[in-house]
Scaffold this motif. Structure first.
Motif, PDB file in Angstrom:
ATOM      1  N   SER A 123       0.714  -1.093  -0.099  1.00  0.00           N
ATOM      2  CA  SER A 123       0.008   0.044  -0.155  1.00  0.00           C
ATOM      3  C   SER A 123       0.880   1.126   0.031  1.00  0.00           C
ATOM      4  O   SER A 123       0.697   2.187  -0.627  1.00  0.00           O
ATOM      5  N   GLU A 183      -2.797  -2.313  -6.112  1.00  0.00           N
ATOM      6  CA  GLU A 183      -3.282  -1.228  -6.762  1.00  0.00           C
ATOM      7  C   GLU A 183      -5.126  -1.410  -6.708  1.00  0.00           C
ATOM      8  O   GLU A 183      -5.871  -0.533  -6.635  1.00  0.00           O
ATOM      9  N   GLY A 184      -5.333  -2.728  -6.637  1.00  0.00           N
ATOM     10  CA  GLY A 184      -6.886  -3.150  -6.325  1.00  0.00           C
ATOM     11  C   GLY A 184      -7.310  -3.084  -4.922  1.00  0.00           C
ATOM     12  O   GLY A 184      -8.206  -3.570  -4.423  1.00  0.00           O
ATOM     13  N   GLY A 185      -6.347  -2.634  -4.053  1.00  0.00           N
ATOM     14  CA  GLY A 185      -6.717  -2.547  -2.493  1.00  0.00           C
ATOM     15  C   GLY A 185      -6.140  -3.837  -1.835  1.00  0.00           C
ATOM     16  O   GLY A 185      -6.798  -3.850  -0.638  1.00  0.00           O
ATOM     17  N   CYS A 186      -5.400  -4.430  -2.386  1.00  0.00           N
ATOM     18  CA  CYS A 186      -4.717  -5.727  -1.653  1.00  0.00           C
ATOM     19  C   CYS A 186      -6.007  -6.509  -1.110  1.00  0.00           C
ATOM     20  O   CYS A 186      -5.776  -7.142  -0.115  1.00  0.00           O
ATOM     21  N   VAL A 187      -6.780  -6.683  -2.021  1.00  0.00           N
ATOM     22  CA  VAL A 187      -7.875  -7.650  -1.778  1.00  0.00           C
ATOM     23  C   VAL A 187      -7.654  -8.961  -2.608  1.00  0.00           C
ATOM     24  O   VAL A 187      -6.978  -9.277  -3.538  1.00  0.00           O
TER      25      VAL A 187
END
Length: 209
Positions: A123, A183-187
């Protein structure tokens, strides 16, 4: 391959001496406190003095372990693990197969054991321009290490053009997969994206859907 059958050592890779183990323990304690402060106050607002105080060390001790605040985020113990993956793979295994099997397995372990730190780190890399630039420089060192290690086990030169292209392609695929995840929010599980990226290389890039 089950964890019991895996030839890849458990994380972290055990260093040779007590002194090195102590250094790694201290480095991780500093990083742990730094990440906590980054989450609470933000990267830019956190100073080296604050990190040193939280880790109960002096600022001069901090700089013995990390040359800068950026290095707290970008320094890790994963390169020795990569070397061991490459060295311990069965003879005759292709580079892409070694990396795809070994790194995906190792990344899954990292997420189980150090998932919160991994999320914080990536992040920060995505959100702080200076860290993002430095992360590209770090990839070059990993690229060099991978080429030298694989060259040593195969008897070829680390400057072999085919090997350099293969290593740079593999590293780029892994880096882009991790970056896409961050970049996808670490999902979700980043190992899934890394496996997919390396699978594309292993199968050969196809045109069209």
């Amino acid at each position: 391959m089950t964890a019991k059958e895996s030839s890849i050592p458990d994380l972290p890779v055990a260093p040779a001496g007590l002194r090195e183990r102590k250094k790694i323990k201290t480095r991780r304690a500093i990083r742990r406190e730094a990440y906590r402060l980054f989450r609470e106050h933000g990267y830019d607002a956190t100073t080296v003095d604050q990190i040193a105080e939280a880790a109960e060390i002096s600022p001069s001790t901090f700089f013995r372990y990390f040359p800068s605040k950026e290095d707290v985020v970008l320094t890790d113990e994963y390169d020795p693990m990569l070397v061991e993956i490459l060295r311990s793979a069965p003879e005759g295994t292709s580079l892409i197969r070694i990396v795809r099997t070994g790194v995906v397995d190792a990344l899954q372990r990292i997420m189980r054991e150090e998932g919160e730190e991994m999320i914080t780190r990536m992040s920060l890399v995505v959100g702080v321009p200076a860290l993002r630039r430095r992360s590209y420089e770090q990839q070059i060192e990993t690229w060099r290490l991978m080429a030298e290690t694989y060259a040593a086990r195969t008897g070829r030169s680390a400057q072999d053009f085919d090997l350099r292209v293969a290593v740079s392609s593999i590293n780029a695929a892994m880096a882009d997969a991790i970056l896409t995840w961050a970049e996808g929010g670490c999902v979700g599980d980043p190992a899934v994206l890394v496996d997919r990226a390396l699978g594309i290389l292993e199968a050969g890039l196809r045109e069209g859907p």
